[in-house]
Write a protein that holds these residues in place. Structure first.
Motif, PDB file in Angstrom:
ATOM      1  N   MET A 129       0.853  -1.203   0.000  1.00 14.11           N
ATOM      2  CA  MET A 129       0.000   0.000   0.000  1.00 14.11           C
ATOM      3  C   MET A 129       0.885   1.249   0.000  1.00 14.11           C
ATOM      4  N   GLU A 130       1.990   1.169  -0.737  1.00  9.45           N
ATOM      5  CA  GLU A 130       3.062   2.169  -0.673  1.00  9.45           C
ATOM      6  C   GLU A 130       2.661   3.598  -0.990  1.00  9.45           C
ATOM      7  N   ASP A 131       1.607   3.787  -1.806  1.00  6.72           N
ATOM      8  CA  ASP A 131       1.280   5.134  -2.259  1.00  6.72           C
ATOM      9  C   ASP A 131       0.653   6.015  -1.186  1.00  6.72           C
ATOM     10  N   GLU A 132      -0.152   5.437  -0.313  1.00  2.00           N
ATOM     11  CA  GLU A 132      -0.899   6.271   0.629  1.00  2.00           C
ATOM     12  C   GLU A 132      -0.608   6.020   2.096  1.00  2.00           C
ATOM     13  N   ILE A 133      -0.084   4.834   2.425  1.00  2.00           N
ATOM     14  CA  ILE A 133       0.053   4.482   3.843  1.00  2.00           C
ATOM     15  C   ILE A 133       1.510   4.217   4.195  1.00  2.00           C
ATOM     16  N   CYS A 134       1.957   4.854   5.274  1.00  2.00           N
ATOM     17  CA  CYS A 134       3.287   4.562   5.797  1.00  2.00           C
ATOM     18  C   CYS A 134       3.121   3.702   7.050  1.00  2.00           C
ATOM     19  N   GLU A 135       4.200   3.062   7.419  1.00  2.00           N
ATOM     20  CA  GLU A 135       4.160   2.188   8.590  1.00  2.00           C
ATOM     21  C   GLU A 135       5.198   2.658   9.600  1.00  2.00           C
ATOM     22  N   THR A 164       5.996  11.683  17.019  1.00  2.00           N
ATOM     23  CA  THR A 164       5.773  12.981  16.377  1.00  2.00           C
ATOM     24  C   THR A 164       6.760  13.185  15.233  1.00  2.00           C
ATOM     25  N   ARG A 165       8.013  12.897  15.486  1.00  2.00           N
ATOM     26  CA  ARG A 165       9.054  13.071  14.454  1.00  2.00           C
ATOM     27  C   ARG A 165       8.795  12.159  13.253  1.00  2.00           C
ATOM     28  N   CYS A 166       8.437  10.904  13.515  1.00  2.00           N
ATOM     29  CA  CYS A 166       8.168   9.951  12.431  1.00  2.00           C
ATOM     30  C   CYS A 166       6.929  10.354  11.622  1.00  2.00           C
ATOM     31  N   LEU A 167       5.867  10.759  12.310  1.00  2.00           N
ATOM     32  CA  LEU A 167       4.639  11.121  11.599  1.00  2.00           C
ATOM     33  C   LEU A 167       4.821  12.398  10.778  1.00  2.00           C
ATOM     34  N   GLU A 168       5.605  13.344  11.275  1.00  2.00           N
ATOM     35  CA  GLU A 168       5.909  14.542  10.490  1.00  2.00           C
ATOM     36  C   GLU A 168       6.622  14.157   9.197  1.00  2.00           C
ATOM     37  N   PHE A 169       7.577  13.230   9.299  1.00  2.00           N
ATOM     38  CA  PHE A 169       8.300  12.762   8.119  1.00  2.00           C
ATOM     39  C   PHE A 169       7.306  12.136   7.126  1.00  2.00           C
ATOM     40  N   GLY A 170       6.436  11.231   7.619  1.00  2.00           N
ATOM     41  CA  GLY A 170       5.460  10.570   6.752  1.00  2.00           C
ATOM     42  C   GLY A 170       4.530  11.557   6.060  1.00  2.00           C
ATOM     43  N   LYS A 171       4.040  12.515   6.824  1.00  2.00           N
ATOM     44  CA  LYS A 171       3.139  13.523   6.256  1.00  2.00           C
ATOM     45  C   LYS A 171       3.864  14.358   5.200  1.00  2.00           C
ATOM     46  N   ASN A 172       5.091  14.736   5.481  1.00  2.00           N
ATOM     47  CA  ASN A 172       5.879  15.519   4.523  1.00  2.00           C
ATOM     48  C   ASN A 172       6.171  14.749   3.240  1.00  2.00           C
ATOM     49  N   LYS A 173       6.147  13.420   3.308  1.00  2.00           N
ATOM     50  CA  LYS A 173       6.382  12.590   2.118  1.00  2.00           C
ATOM     51  C   LYS A 173       5.087  12.281   1.371  1.00  2.00           C
ATOM     52  N   CYS A 226       2.016 -10.695  15.127  1.00  2.00           N
ATOM     53  CA  CYS A 226       1.468  -9.433  15.620  1.00  2.00           C
ATOM     54  C   CYS A 226      -0.026  -9.420  15.334  1.00  2.00           C
ATOM     55  N   THR A 227      -0.831  -9.237  16.378  1.00  2.00           N
ATOM     56  CA  THR A 227      -2.282  -9.382  16.223  1.00  2.00           C
ATOM     57  C   THR A 227      -3.066  -8.125  16.576  1.00  2.00           C
ATOM     58  N   VAL A 228      -2.393  -7.020  16.855  1.00  2.00           N
ATOM     59  CA  VAL A 228      -3.067  -5.748  17.108  1.00  2.00           C
ATOM     60  C   VAL A 228      -2.652  -4.799  15.987  1.00  2.00           C
ATOM     61  N   PHE A 229      -3.663  -4.219  15.332  1.00  2.00           N
ATOM     62  CA  PHE A 229      -3.418  -3.369  14.163  1.00  2.00           C
ATOM     63  C   PHE A 229      -4.024  -1.992  14.447  1.00  2.00           C
ATOM     64  N   MET A 230      -3.264  -0.948  14.170  1.00  2.00           N
ATOM     65  CA  MET A 230      -3.723   0.407  14.469  1.00  2.00           C
ATOM     66  C   MET A 230      -3.386   1.341  13.320  1.00  2.00           C
ATOM     67  N   THR A 231      -4.211   2.383  13.150  1.00  2.00           N
ATOM     68  CA  THR A 231      -3.933   3.398  12.132  1.00  2.00           C
ATOM     69  C   THR A 231      -4.187   4.790  12.717  1.00  2.00           C
ATOM     70  N   LYS A 232      -3.618   5.758  12.031  1.00  2.00           N
ATOM     71  CA  LYS A 232      -3.837   7.155  12.359  1.00  2.00           C
ATOM     72  C   LYS A 232      -3.834   7.959  11.066  1.00  2.00           C
ATOM     73  N   GLU A 233      -4.823   8.829  10.918  1.00  2.00           N
ATOM     74  CA  GLU A 233      -4.852   9.734   9.763  1.00  2.00           C
ATOM     75  C   GLU A 233      -3.770  10.779   9.940  1.00  2.00           C
TER      76      GLU A 233
END
Length: 161
Positions: free
Chosen positions: A77-83, A104-113, A153-160
């Motif tokens: 799902m490389e185009d829209e979702i980062c992990e 915070t640092r990781c999500l800023e990077f993802g959003k900027n990409k 791994c059996t717990v899956f989470m997402t954040k917009e």
């Protein structure tokens, strides 16, 4: 004043990061198969995260790495979702706000990409990690996304983003 800093991984950090991740997984009683413990990526984290849509950050205190986390496109799902990947902290780094700073640092990077959403997998008994993700706006979803290969791994989470 923080005695620690977050920075990008360097080649000379690879061995220390591999040992840190494996020691935390052992501490948590995580199975060695079907989890990050057996990932080939651990052998050369610098190379694993060297493309322009990925990064691995380490937390350094003095000359010691006390934690780390990566962000990369979610396989399949490389185009829209980062992990958010391989986020682990030694016991002495916990409870000091470092986890939130790292997320915070990781999500800023993802959003900027240009990613629209961030995904993470964890284990049900990693309660402190789950609380940290929840506090930072991640929500549990029913089934996995992408293809991480971490079938234990059996717990899956997402954040917009």
């Amino acid at each position: 004043m923080n005695t620690w800093k977050i920075r990008e991984i360097k080649p000379e950090d690879n061995q220390q990061v591999k040992e840190l991740i494996r020691s935390v997984l052992v501490e948590m009683g995580v199975p060695k198969v079907g989890t990050a413990y057996e990932d080939k990526a651990l052998d050369d984290m610098t190379r694993t995260y060297e493309n322009d849509k990925s990064v691995y950050f380490v937390v350094e205190e003095g000359s010691k790495i006390i934690g780390g986390a990566g962000i990369a496109p979610l396989t399949g799902m490389e185009d829209e979702i980062c992990e958010l990947q391989k986020m682990y902290f030694l016991p002495e780094s916990r409870g000091r706000g470092i986890g939130t700073a790292m997320i915070t640092r990781c999500l800023e990077f993802g959003k900027n990409k240009g990613f629209k959403k961030c995904y993470i997998e964890t284990l049900p008994y990693m309660e402190n990690a789950r609380k940290l993700y929840d506090k930072n706006g991640f929500e549990v979803i029913e089934k996995p996304l992408g293809n991480t290969g971490h079938y234990n791994c059996t717990v899956f989470m997402t954040k917009e983003l």
